[in-house]
Design an enzyme around this catalytic site. Structure first.
Site, PDB file in Angstrom:
ATOM      1  N   ASP A 172       0.878  -1.354   0.011  1.00 20.41           N
ATOM      2  CA  ASP A 172       0.119   0.136  -0.016  1.00 20.41           C
ATOM      3  C   ASP A 172       0.886   1.090   0.204  1.00 20.41           C
ATOM      4  OD1 ASP A 172      -2.207  -1.628  -0.027  1.00 20.41           O
ATOM      5  OD2 ASP A 172      -2.873  -0.964   2.174  1.00 20.41           O
ATOM      6  N   VAL A 173       1.915   1.335   1.034  1.00 23.51           N
ATOM      7  CA  VAL A 173       2.400   2.337   1.141  1.00 23.51           C
ATOM      8  C   VAL A 173       3.626   2.431  -0.318  1.00 23.51           C
ATOM      9  CG1 VAL A 173       4.650   3.418   2.458  1.00 23.51           C
ATOM     10  CG2 VAL A 173       2.916   2.567   3.429  1.00 23.51           C
TER      11      VAL A 173
END
Length: 398
Positions: A172-173
């Site tokens: 996600d990051v």
């Protein structure tokens, strides 16, 4: 100095961290970020995580995630028949749109890149998805661990022969950070061409750079086997006498030599690359570290200038003096609801101070102000509200 993105407007039609990451950075850097929140997603979140009837608690819930700050909110169902009446003037006023629906969803609603570019040729339209807008996996959905699995990263992430799920949102990051890079590059290109672009970010693609170091050590990627979990002097996590943990990364020979002298085992210096000796060395070091509390070891290693850090919990890391000095700890005031603790902007630009930070508003709280900026009068807004565009949880697959 003014904020680098002052005057930039971002429409965020995103629900999850990869798609909301850019808006967080953009908001910290002065952009006007408008979260277009689907009522169905708001209802889904309430069903999954509960909804407080107490307004103060709800304000804190909304404000707590770092990536929601410095954004305004309008609730809107993109699949509603009246949605285009609202979205077209918003698109016309925007510099960036970020969406994280499945590929093709917004196009089926008449809101894909081609349609948006006709309304606003300067628009940078960023699509963040699991596998991208093209390719044989484009139709698939998935969250962070599945992206790591498909990227070849999950097989190596924990350093053990048996993969496990990570405890943080790695893909996600990575996807959010790569989306931020790509959008800023597209804005820079627009400055040269006068036209926007469709930016395609896949979580799988964004996770693959995590393999760069390992792949750079072999001629054939097939030779990069799963890790065997064996210890190597390049680093280690050690349990100390007080049951606290520390991490060492003395992989360069000069640091390994300092480490060995600091623990009074200079005889281990010459054995750094003796693979056959590594199991015995690991067992000896495990016993050595168990002989003193962590603070004693850390003081010793700091004096020796070796590479050692305590294994901190999230709260310890967030409130650490270094995080505070670097601006990585944010105590965000929530009007009427105290403060919440957040992560600061993860970089520094000379002469630029992020913020001032604003807590996320309640869903749809900025609707009337946003629509007034687009030329809607109070009667227009009332008619749209009566038609359900701001509250309907139903729609054409959006």
């Amino acid at each position: 100095m003014s904020k680098p993105l002052a005057g930039v407007r971002v429409l965020e039609l995103s629900r999850f961290l990869p798609g909301t990451y850019f808006g967080w950075i953009a908001g910290d850097m002065g952009a006007d970020v408008i979260r277009v929140e689907h009522p169905r997603e708001l209802a889904k979140a309430e069903a999954m995580f509960g909804a407080s009837a107490d307004t103060t608690a709800l304000c804190r819930d909304r404000a707590r995630p770092t990536f929601t700050r410095n954004k305004r909110s309008i609730a809107l169902n993109p699949g509603h028949p009246d949605a285009r009446r609202v979205l077209e003037p918003l698109l016309a006023s925007a510099d960036v749109l970020v969406e994280d629906f499945r590929p093709g969803t917004l196009a089926r609603l008449g809101l894909g890149y081609d349609a948006a570019a006709e309304i606003n040729p300067r628009l940078v339209y960023a699509s963040v998805s699991f596998a991208g807008q093209t390719g044989p996996l484009a139709h698939r959905a998935g969250h962070d661990p599945a992206a790591l699995a498909a990227a070849g990263v999950l097989s190596r992430l924990n350093g053990q022969p048996v993969p496990t799920l990570p405890g943080v949102q790695v893909a996600d990051v990575m996807a959010g950070a790569h989306a931020t890079i790509a959008i800023l590059l597209a804005l820079a290109a627009r400055g040269q061409t006068g036209r926007g672009a469709h930016v395609d970010i896949a979580m799988i693609d964004a996770a693959m750079p995590l393999l760069m170091v390992g792949l750079g050590r072999v001629d054939n990627p097939a030779d990069l086997h799963a890790p065997d979990g064996a210890w190597h002097p390049k680093g280690g996590v050690w349990r100390c006498a007080d049951d606290a943990y520390l991490c060492t990364t003395d992989m360069e020979p000069r640091y390994w030599a300092r480490f060995c002298v600091a623990i009074d085992r200079p005889d281990l210096t010459a054995r750094q690359f003796d693979l056959a000796a590594h199991p015995a060395i690991h067992a000896e070091l495990t016993a050595v570290f168990a002989s003193r509390p962590r603070a004693a070891w850390l003081a010793l290693f700091e004096d020796a200038d070796t590479q050692a850090m305590p294994v901190l919990s999230p709260v310890e890391a967030l409130r650490h003096p270094n995080a505070i000095a670097r601006g990585m700890h944010v105590a965000l005031e929530v009007p009427g609801a105290g403060t919440v603790e957040q992560i600061g902007t993860p970089f520094a630009i000379g002469g630029v101070t992020p913020g001032p930070h604003r807590a996320a508003p309640l869903p749809g709280a900025d609707r009337d102000a946003i629509l007034a900026e687009c030329g809607f009068g109070a009667d227009d807004i009332a008619r749209l509200a009566a038609g359900g565009v701001f509250a309907s949880t139903k729609g054409a697959g959006a």
